[in-house]
Structure formats: structure tokens, C-alpha cells
Enzyme design. Structure first.
Site, PDB file in Angstrom:
ATOM      1  N   THR A 137      -3.331  14.917  -1.305  1.00 59.92           N
ATOM      2  CA  THR A 137      -1.954  14.931  -1.785  1.00 59.92           C
ATOM      3  C   THR A 137      -1.809  14.172  -3.100  1.00 59.92           C
ATOM      4  O   THR A 137      -2.614  13.273  -3.389  1.00 59.92           O
ATOM      5  CB  THR A 137      -1.044  14.280  -0.719  1.00 59.92           C
ATOM      6  OG1 THR A 137       0.228  14.010  -1.276  1.00 59.92           O
ATOM      7  CG2 THR A 137      -1.614  12.954  -0.217  1.00 59.92           C
ATOM      8  N   ASP A 138      -0.750  14.495  -3.850  1.00 61.34           N
ATOM      9  CA  ASP A 138      -0.479  13.731  -5.079  1.00 61.34           C
ATOM     10  C   ASP A 138       0.036  12.324  -4.770  1.00 61.34           C
ATOM     11  O   ASP A 138       0.093  11.476  -5.650  1.00 61.34           O
ATOM     12  CB  ASP A 138       0.524  14.483  -5.974  1.00 61.34           C
ATOM     13  CG  ASP A 138       1.888  14.717  -5.332  1.00 61.34           C
ATOM     14  OD1 ASP A 138       2.058  14.388  -4.138  1.00 61.34           O
ATOM     15  OD2 ASP A 138       2.788  15.224  -6.032  1.00 61.34           O
ATOM     16  N   GLU A 139       0.413  12.081  -3.489  1.00 63.79           N
ATOM     17  CA  GLU A 139       1.021  10.787  -3.160  1.00 63.79           C
ATOM     18  C   GLU A 139       0.029   9.632  -3.297  1.00 63.79           C
ATOM     19  O   GLU A 139       0.434   8.471  -3.374  1.00 63.79           O
ATOM     20  CB  GLU A 139       1.619  10.831  -1.742  1.00 63.79           C
ATOM     21  CG  GLU A 139       2.607  11.979  -1.619  1.00 63.79           C
ATOM     22  CD  GLU A 139       3.508  11.929  -0.392  1.00 63.79           C
ATOM     23  OE1 GLU A 139       3.709  10.842   0.170  1.00 63.79           O
ATOM     24  OE2 GLU A 139       4.013  13.002  -0.009  1.00 63.79           O
ATOM     25  N   TYR A 162       1.004   6.575   4.962  1.00 59.13           N
ATOM     26  CA  TYR A 162       0.451   7.935   4.847  1.00 59.13           C
ATOM     27  C   TYR A 162      -0.428   8.048   3.607  1.00 59.13           C
ATOM     28  O   TYR A 162      -1.596   8.451   3.689  1.00 59.13           O
ATOM     29  CB  TYR A 162       1.587   8.974   4.794  1.00 59.13           C
ATOM     30  CG  TYR A 162       1.138  10.344   4.314  1.00 59.13           C
ATOM     31  CD1 TYR A 162       0.217  11.095   5.036  1.00 59.13           C
ATOM     32  CD2 TYR A 162       1.640  10.889   3.123  1.00 59.13           C
ATOM     33  CE1 TYR A 162      -0.196  12.353   4.590  1.00 59.13           C
ATOM     34  CE2 TYR A 162       1.235  12.137   2.677  1.00 59.13           C
ATOM     35  CZ  TYR A 162       0.314  12.864   3.408  1.00 59.13           C
ATOM     36  OH  TYR A 162      -0.098  14.096   2.959  1.00 59.13           O
ATOM     37  N   LYS A 166      -4.506   8.747   3.131  1.00 57.78           N
ATOM     38  CA  LYS A 166      -5.074   9.876   2.381  1.00 57.78           C
ATOM     39  C   LYS A 166      -5.943   9.352   1.230  1.00 57.78           C
ATOM     40  O   LYS A 166      -7.017   9.889   0.945  1.00 57.78           O
ATOM     41  CB  LYS A 166      -3.969  10.793   1.838  1.00 57.78           C
ATOM     42  CG  LYS A 166      -3.184  11.559   2.899  1.00 57.78           C
ATOM     43  CD  LYS A 166      -4.019  12.555   3.714  1.00 57.78           C
ATOM     44  CE  LYS A 166      -4.482  13.734   2.908  1.00 57.78           C
ATOM     45  NZ  LYS A 166      -5.127  14.751   3.788  1.00 57.78           N
TER      46      LYS A 166
END
Ligand code: NAD
Ligand code: TYD
Length: 359
Positions: A137-139, A162, A166
Site C-alpha cells: 500500500t501507499d500508506e 496497519y 505493511k
């Protein structure tokens, strides 16, 4: 066809979830000479109904299993002799990670390392045509200010449990590439939307609430920005990276489509009024500003020029077009929505929003 007569044997983890089900469908239909093996634990987010249309295909298998169980995963690799892995299984919701970080560490970090260990062992004598594709993810990049974009060189700065889980899994994948010459590739994508997304995420939750005349809980002042990509476009990018991405590389995937939450919610309200035949302004009345998410990232925006330049991918759906397809899917699949929002979901929703509405 017997399992040995397929040209490739691909393990897709998390294939009963939102993005995974679109990837499984694409691969099963597009590659009849591949065996597509979907491994999913069927948590609250996994739903085999998502795959009803392809479940009888002769190149498709499903097995319920848990990626945190190392022994099971090792046995499965031994038995199936996969030559490719597309790893999507994860705990994926930020709000749940704030409530219970440990499940995120187990599935997202330990689960990823278990899969890599099993693949490394199975592939130790022959790396030819082997590939482990880790979906991220970009997060992991943290939060942007008003300007700029996440590139593949942006340093990691995860802010939620989260995104920390990741980011950690991405680091392990890179460590395996560097240390063991492990044949992996990674992509980091922005927010997806589309059919089959569990209605805890912004767009399906708000469609569900508008349909039922319930408040639309906008966190904080609503001035948080996300980049949105239609899930079918993401599945197509995954196909391209899986087949043509360079081992050891990372690709950012995004929609070039930034929206402040409040603007997106207003657009959604307008489209929903139209689809439901309600007077304009009906849904907007449901907007309710609630207590903010702790550690809420201000802005995500992806620079997706590398995947465009090197692999020729770009998004094909306009946002309003994708949003309309999504709205219509949810309105036409009320039973799906009712089933996934019964039982435990009711308790989750109560708990998640009870205090937020109370400000
Ligand atoms: P999802 O929550 O809809 O689906 C996750 C799937 O993984 C479910 O089917 C679940 O049953 C399965 N799963 C969970 N724990 C498991 C375990 N221990 N063993 C086996 N299966 C397990 O998630 P999603 O939105 O489809 O996301 C898929 C992947 O894409 C995730 O890795 C996520 O981090 C990443 N991603 C998602 C988005 C997004 O906007 N949704 C954006 C970028 C990247
Ligand atoms: P979400 O769909 O949970 O995705 P992510 O946190 O991975 O970006 O949330 C998208 C944006 O919408 C995020 O800024 C949080 C916000 N949001 C709300 O304002 N209200 C809600 O009820 C939800 C679920 C999200």
C-alpha cells in the site's frame, strides 16, 4: 486437466477478499493454461460469494487456510509446487488495526515471512520462472503535505499499526531479495474502490448508509486527501507487474485521482440521489462530522509514472464512471450487502461509531 499439465501454478493469497477476488477472476479467465490456487482464511473480509461466477472453472482451486500457520504453508508448497505467488492476504483496515494491532502483526508480517520461507525452500534448486509478488500500500510512505507525491524512493514513514505492519512486511521482502537472492517484486497502491469491498471502508460504508438513511460519519473536518483507483484497474496493473515487472523492483500504482474526503462524499451523495430517484440534497443531509481517527494521515498521492514508463500501465476508468459502476453494483447486490453486514458487523459498527457520534 491434471495439476501437472498446467503451464504455471500460481498461488493467490487472500483471493476471497476485495482486491484478491478481482485478481483471481482476471487470472482464471485470462490464463486457462494456468492453475490458479486461491488460499484464504475467510476472515470477516473474505467471501466466496465474490467468486461465484468462476468457482467451477477447471483451472481454479480454493482452499481455506491460514498463512500464519508455517507448517501448513510449507506442506502446501511441497504438495503443490507453485511457481508463482501473488500475495494479497492481509488484515487491511486502519480502524481495526487501531483496535487490535496484534492480528495485523501476525497476518501481515509473520504470514508474509512464512510464505517467503516456504517459497525459498521450494525454489532453492531452481529459480527459473519463479516469482513472489507482494502487494502493498501507499500508506507505508506516511503522510504528505499539500504538495508532492510518493515515488518509489520516498522513505518509509508509517503512522498507523496497519501501515507499520505493511511497511515491515515490505522490508522483509526486500531483505529476502538482498540476502537470499529471493525472486520478489513489490507494488504499492493507493486507495481502491469498486464492487465487493467490505462496507467498513469509506465508499461502500457510505453507499450502504445512504441507502438506509443512516448518518455519514466524516472523520475530523473531512479535509483529508486520498488518491482513488478503480479495483479493476489495480487488478490489471497486478497482471502486468506479475508478468513483466523486474525482480527486485518496486512499482507505485495510483489513479492520478486525488479527492478530499468531504468533496468525494458530496459527489457520492449527488450520484446516489440520482440513482435512487431522490431530490438533490437528500443524501447530503446525512453528512455528520465525527471524532477524528487517531494518527489520521493528511494526504496520500502516488506518482505512478514508473509503471507507466517501464511497463505501459495506466488507469482506464474515469472516477465518476467507476463510482457509478460501484454504486450500481451495491444497489443491485443488496443481499450480498445484507449478509456481510449482519452478525459480527453490527457489533463492529456499534463499537466503532458509538463514541465517534458522541462529540
Ligand atoms: P480485504 O480485507 O478485502 O481482503 C483480505 C483477504 O485476506 C480476505 O479474503 C481475508 O479472508 C484474507 N486473509 C486475512 N487474513 C488471512 C490469513 N491469516 N490467512 C489467509 N488469508 C487471510 O483486503 P483488500 O482490500 O482486498 O486488500 C488486499 C491487499 O491489498 C492487502 O495486502 C492490502 O494491504 C493491499 N492494498 C489494499 C488497498 C485497498 O485500498 N483496499 C490499497 C493498496 C493495497
Ligand atoms: P478508508 O476507506 O478506511 O481507507 P484508508 O484509511 O486506508 O485511507 O478511509 C478513507 C478516508 O476516509 C480516510 O481519510 C478516513 C476517512 N473515513 C471517514 O471519514 N469516515 C469513515 O467512516 C471511514 C471508514 C473513513
Amino acid at each position: 486437466m491434471s495439476k501437472s499439465s498446467f503451464k504455471r501454478k500460481i498461488l493467490i493469497t487472500g483471493g476471497a477478499g476485495f482486491i484478491g477476488s478481482h485478481v483471481v477472476r482476471l487470472f482464471v479467465n485470462k490464463y486457462p493454461d494456468y492453475l490458479i490456487f486461491n488460499l484464504d482464511k475467510l476472515t470477516y473480509a473474505g467471501n466466496l460469494e465474490n467468486l461465484k461466477d468462476i468457482e467451477m472453472a477447471s483451472n481454479y482451486r480454493f482452499e481455506r487456510g491460514d498463512i500464519t500457520d508455517a507448517e501448513y504453508i510449507n506442506d502446501l508448497f511441497h504438495q503443490m509446487q507453485f511457481d508463482g505467488v501473488i500475495h494479497l492476504a492481509a488484515e487491511s483496515h486502519v480502524d481495526r488495526s487501531i483496535e487490535n494491532p496484534m492480528q495485523f502483526i501476525l497476518t501481515n508480517v509473520l504470514g508474509t515471512v512464512n510464505l517467503m520461507n516456504a517459497a525459498k525452500e521450494a525454489w532453492k534448486n531452481n529459480l527459473e520462472n519463479k516469482r513472489f509478488y507482494h502487494i502493498s500500500t501507499d500508506e507505508v510512505y506516511g503522510s504528505l503535505g499539500e504538495q508532492g507525491y510518493f515515488t518509489e524512493q520516498t522513505p518509509y514513514d508509517p503512522q498507523s499499526p496497519y501501515s507499520a505492519s505493511k511497511a515491515s512486511s515490505d522490508h522483509f521482502v526486500r531483505a529476502y531479495i538482498n540476502t537470499y537472492n529471493f525472486p520478489a517484486v513489490i507494488s504499492n497502491c493507493s486507495n481502491n474502490y469498486g464492487p465487493n469491498q467490505f462496507p467498513e471502508k469509506l465508499i461502500p460504508l457510505f453507499i450502504h448508509n445512504i441507502r438506509n438513511g443512516k448518518p455519514l460519519p466524516v472523520y475530523g473536518d473531512g479535509n483529508y486527501t486520498r488518491d482513488w483507483l478503480y479495483v479493476v484497474d489495480h487488478a490489471q496493473a497486478i497482471d502486468i507487474v506479475f508478468h513483466h515487472g523486474k525482480i527486485g523492483e518496486t512499482y507505485n500504482i495510483g489513479g492520478w485521482n486525488e479527492w478530499k474526503n468531504i468533496d468525494l462524499v458530496r459527489l457520492l451523495c449527488r450520484l446516489m440521489d440520482r440513482e435512487l430517484g431522490n431530490p438533490e440534497g437528500t443524501a447530503e443531509k446525512l453528512i455528520t462530522f465525527v471524532k477524528d481517527r487517531p494518527g489520521h494521515d493528511k494526504r496520500y498521492a502516488i506518482d505512478a509514472s514508473k509503471i507507466n514508463r517501464e511497463l505501459g500501465w495506466k488507469p482506464s476508468f474515469q472516477f465518476e464512471e467507476g463510482l457509478l459502476l460501484t454504486i450500481r453494483w451495491y444497489l443491485n447486490n443488496e443481499e450480498w450487502l445484507n449478509r456481510v453486514t449482519s452478525g459480527d458487523y453490527q457489533k463492529y459498527y456499534e463499537k466503532q461509531y458509538r463514541s465517534k457520534f458522541d462529540i
